[in-house]
Design a protein around this motif. Structure first.
Motif, PDB file in Angstrom:
ATOM      1  N   SER A 100       0.934  -1.237   0.190  1.00  0.00           N
ATOM      2  CA  SER A 100       0.012  -0.174  -0.028  1.00  0.00           C
ATOM      3  C   SER A 100       1.046   1.206   0.015  1.00  0.00           C
ATOM      4  O   SER A 100       2.005   1.165   0.397  1.00  0.00           O
ATOM      5  N   ALA A 101       0.171   2.345  -0.435  1.00  0.00           N
ATOM      6  CA  ALA A 101       1.040   3.589  -0.603  1.00  0.00           C
ATOM      7  C   ALA A 101      -0.027   4.562  -0.320  1.00  0.00           C
ATOM      8  O   ALA A 101      -1.164   4.788  -0.928  1.00  0.00           O
ATOM      9  N   PHE A 102       0.272   5.627   0.721  1.00  0.00           N
ATOM     10  CA  PHE A 102      -0.331   6.719   0.969  1.00  0.00           C
ATOM     11  C   PHE A 102       0.430   7.867   0.769  1.00  0.00           C
ATOM     12  O   PHE A 102       1.454   8.102   1.385  1.00  0.00           O
ATOM     13  N   SER A 103      -0.302   9.070   0.266  1.00  0.00           N
ATOM     14  CA  SER A 103       0.551  10.269   0.175  1.00  0.00           C
ATOM     15  C   SER A 103       0.182  11.189   1.269  1.00  0.00           C
ATOM     16  O   SER A 103      -1.199  11.357   1.800  1.00  0.00           O
ATOM     17  N   TYR A 104       0.936  12.052   1.475  1.00  0.00           N
ATOM     18  CA  TYR A 104       0.719  13.030   2.888  1.00  0.00           C
ATOM     19  C   TYR A 104       1.199  14.569   2.408  1.00  0.00           C
ATOM     20  O   TYR A 104       2.048  14.621   1.904  1.00  0.00           O
ATOM     21  N   SER A 105       0.577  15.543   2.812  1.00  0.00           N
ATOM     22  CA  SER A 105       0.805  16.791   2.695  1.00  0.00           C
ATOM     23  C   SER A 105       2.111  16.931   3.679  1.00  0.00           C
ATOM     24  O   SER A 105       2.438  16.508   4.565  1.00  0.00           O
ATOM     25  N   LYS A 106       2.587  18.114   3.318  1.00  0.00           N
ATOM     26  CA  LYS A 106       4.107  18.729   4.007  1.00  0.00           C
ATOM     27  C   LYS A 106       3.603  18.984   5.502  1.00  0.00           C
ATOM     28  O   LYS A 106       4.579  18.488   6.570  1.00  0.00           O
ATOM     29  N   SER A 107       2.367  19.198   5.722  1.00  0.00           N
ATOM     30  CA  SER A 107       1.933  19.614   7.086  1.00  0.00           C
ATOM     31  C   SER A 107       1.811  18.251   8.112  1.00  0.00           C
ATOM     32  O   SER A 107       1.914  18.322   9.425  1.00  0.00           O
ATOM     33  N   HIS A 108       1.944  17.065   7.444  1.00  0.00           N
ATOM     34  CA  HIS A 108       1.564  15.782   8.116  1.00  0.00           C
ATOM     35  C   HIS A 108       3.056  15.206   8.138  1.00  0.00           C
ATOM     36  O   HIS A 108       3.120  13.974   8.941  1.00  0.00           O
ATOM     37  N   VAL A 109       4.030  15.667   7.669  1.00  0.00           N
ATOM     38  CA  VAL A 109       5.226  14.969   7.532  1.00  0.00           C
ATOM     39  C   VAL A 109       5.943  14.459   9.011  1.00  0.00           C
ATOM     40  O   VAL A 109       6.137  13.351   9.230  1.00  0.00           O
ATOM     41  N   GLU A 110       5.966  15.408   9.810  1.00  0.00           N
ATOM     42  CA  GLU A 110       6.493  15.044  11.154  1.00  0.00           C
ATOM     43  C   GLU A 110       5.658  14.183  12.125  1.00  0.00           C
ATOM     44  O   GLU A 110       6.146  13.297  12.715  1.00  0.00           O
ATOM     45  N   SER A 111       4.200  14.240  11.753  1.00  0.00           N
ATOM     46  CA  SER A 111       3.468  13.395  12.561  1.00  0.00           C
ATOM     47  C   SER A 111       3.697  11.967  11.989  1.00  0.00           C
ATOM     48  O   SER A 111       3.545  10.902  12.809  1.00  0.00           O
ATOM     49  N   VAL A 112       3.691  11.698  10.802  1.00  0.00           N
ATOM     50  CA  VAL A 112       3.948  10.429  10.223  1.00  0.00           C
ATOM     51  C   VAL A 112       5.334   9.868  10.578  1.00  0.00           C
ATOM     52  O   VAL A 112       5.191   8.830  10.917  1.00  0.00           O
ATOM     53  N   ILE A 113       6.292  10.606  10.593  1.00  0.00           N
ATOM     54  CA  ILE A 113       7.728  10.353  10.984  1.00  0.00           C
ATOM     55  C   ILE A 113       7.535   9.629  12.334  1.00  0.00           C
ATOM     56  O   ILE A 113       8.048   8.604  12.587  1.00  0.00           O
ATOM     57  N   ARG A 114       6.915  10.478  13.411  1.00  0.00           N
ATOM     58  CA  ARG A 114       6.841  10.023  14.860  1.00  0.00           C
ATOM     59  C   ARG A 114       6.077   8.602  14.696  1.00  0.00           C
ATOM     60  O   ARG A 114       6.247   7.883  15.553  1.00  0.00           O
ATOM     61  N   TYR A 115       4.877   8.291  13.906  1.00  0.00           N
ATOM     62  CA  TYR A 115       4.085   7.495  14.031  1.00  0.00           C
ATOM     63  C   TYR A 115       4.898   6.092  13.480  1.00  0.00           C
ATOM     64  O   TYR A 115       5.009   5.253  14.227  1.00  0.00           O
ATOM     65  N   ILE A 116       5.729   6.378  12.504  1.00  0.00           N
ATOM     66  CA  ILE A 116       6.626   5.185  11.893  1.00  0.00           C
ATOM     67  C   ILE A 116       7.822   4.970  13.322  1.00  0.00           C
ATOM     68  O   ILE A 116       8.098   3.609  13.411  1.00  0.00           O
ATOM     69  N   GLN A 117       8.383   5.878  13.717  1.00  0.00           N
ATOM     70  CA  GLN A 117       9.435   5.703  14.551  1.00  0.00           C
ATOM     71  C   GLN A 117       8.805   5.037  15.827  1.00  0.00           C
ATOM     72  O   GLN A 117       9.464   4.246  16.477  1.00  0.00           O
ATOM     73  N   ASN A 118       7.512   5.129  16.068  1.00  0.00           N
ATOM     74  CA  ASN A 118       7.067   4.350  17.234  1.00  0.00           C
ATOM     75  C   ASN A 118       6.118   3.109  17.018  1.00  0.00           C
ATOM     76  O   ASN A 118       5.440   2.889  17.956  1.00  0.00           O
ATOM     77  N   GLN A 119       6.561   2.696  16.190  1.00  0.00           N
ATOM     78  CA  GLN A 119       5.666   1.104  15.674  1.00  0.00           C
ATOM     79  C   GLN A 119       5.663   0.400  16.869  1.00  0.00           C
ATOM     80  O   GLN A 119       4.688  -0.387  17.145  1.00  0.00           O
ATOM     81  N   LYS A 120       6.807  -0.200  17.449  1.00  0.00           N
ATOM     82  CA  LYS A 120       6.977  -1.080  18.568  1.00  0.00           C
ATOM     83  C   LYS A 120       5.991  -0.844  19.617  1.00  0.00           C
ATOM     84  O   LYS A 120       4.931  -1.445  20.152  1.00  0.00           O
ATOM     85  N   GLN A 121       5.772   0.657  20.107  1.00  0.00           N
ATOM     86  CA  GLN A 121       4.869   1.131  21.128  1.00  0.00           C
ATOM     87  C   GLN A 121       3.580   0.912  20.560  1.00  0.00           C
ATOM     88  O   GLN A 121       2.684   0.631  21.175  1.00  0.00           O
ATOM     89  N   HIS A 122       3.117   1.422  19.396  1.00  0.00           N
ATOM     90  CA  HIS A 122       1.806   1.621  18.688  1.00  0.00           C
ATOM     91  C   HIS A 122       1.315   0.166  18.639  1.00  0.00           C
ATOM     92  O   HIS A 122       0.143  -0.122  18.905  1.00  0.00           O
ATOM     93  N   HIS A 123       1.998  -1.051  18.369  1.00  0.00           N
ATOM     94  CA  HIS A 123       1.547  -2.280  18.120  1.00  0.00           C
ATOM     95  C   HIS A 123       1.444  -3.005  19.556  1.00  0.00           C
ATOM     96  O   HIS A 123       0.695  -4.040  19.676  1.00  0.00           O
ATOM     97  N   LYS A 124       1.533  -2.430  20.648  1.00  0.00           N
ATOM     98  CA  LYS A 124       1.360  -2.997  22.046  1.00  0.00           C
ATOM     99  C   LYS A 124      -0.263  -2.699  22.163  1.00  0.00           C
ATOM    100  O   LYS A 124      -0.846  -3.278  22.823  1.00  0.00           O
ATOM    101  N   LYS A 125      -0.758  -1.755  21.526  1.00  0.00           N
ATOM    102  CA  LYS A 125      -2.076  -1.241  21.384  1.00  0.00           C
ATOM    103  C   LYS A 125      -2.815  -1.938  20.576  1.00  0.00           C
ATOM    104  O   LYS A 125      -4.484  -1.902  20.426  1.00  0.00           O
ATOM    105  N   GLU A 126      -2.464  -2.118  19.103  1.00  0.00           N
ATOM    106  CA  GLU A 126      -3.274  -2.431  17.868  1.00  0.00           C
ATOM    107  C   GLU A 126      -2.309  -3.280  17.167  1.00  0.00           C
ATOM    108  O   GLU A 126      -1.246  -3.171  16.732  1.00  0.00           O
ATOM    109  N   ASN A 127      -3.102  -4.403  16.732  1.00  0.00           N
ATOM    110  CA  ASN A 127      -2.125  -5.335  15.924  1.00  0.00           C
ATOM    111  C   ASN A 127      -2.174  -4.760  14.439  1.00  0.00           C
ATOM    112  O   ASN A 127      -2.794  -4.015  14.034  1.00  0.00           O
TER     113      ASN A 127
END
Length: 153
Positions: A100-127
């Motif tokens: 899958s591929a999803f596009s993001y505007s410049k205003s979302h870049v930092e939040s997407v980076i944080r989301y990806i960097q926090n995958q291990k913590q994120h998947h403790k709550k959601e599979n």
């Protein structure tokens, strides 16, 4: 207009075949560096990469001289061959078909980076399936459940 100007930020997600949890913490950083090399050698900009033992997220700035599908195919084939040549898995490693591929505007870049960097913590709550389904819903992408990745059994 004499020149073309673009700014395209893409998150791509793909899974290990059958969603086997085989990406080991012992070599995942090497895998991320290898994939980063593929992306950067093609002139794209790696923004974030991370994942879990059964899937990976990559977030990059896409140059318009290569299609997303060709780049993802190159990443998947190159990294699969590298994993197999390195002998990291007991059996032959494969990525699952598709991505899958999803596009993001410049205003979302930092939040997407944080989301990806926090995958291990994120998947403790959601599979992974819940995460993937929610992303598809957020982007209003129609899908049929039977074509989503199957749950691990």
């Amino acid at each position: 207009m004499a020149n073309s100007f673009t700014q395209v930020h893409v998150q791509s997600i793909f899974a290990v075949k059958y969603r086997y949890a085989v990406i080991s913490s012992e070599w995942e950083e090497e895998l991320y560096k290898y994939i980063t090399g593929i992306i950067q050698n093609r002139g794209h900009k790696m923004l974030a990469i991370n994942g879990m033992p059964d899937h990976i997220h990559i977030f990059f700035g896409l140059r318009m001289d290569q299609s997303i599908s060709n780049l993802v195919q190159e990443v998947k084939i190159g990294s699969m061959n590298w994993i197999n040549k390195s002998g990291f898995c007991r059996s032959k490693f494969y990525w699952q078909n598709g991505y899958s591929a999803f596009s993001y505007s410049k205003s979302h870049v930092e939040s997407v980076i944080r989301y990806i960097q926090n995958q291990k913590q994120h998947h403790k709550k959601e599979n992974f399936l819940e995460e993937y389904r929610n992303i598809l819903l957020d982007f209003e992408i129609p899908f049929e459940e039977k074509y989503l990745f199957r749950s691990l059994e």
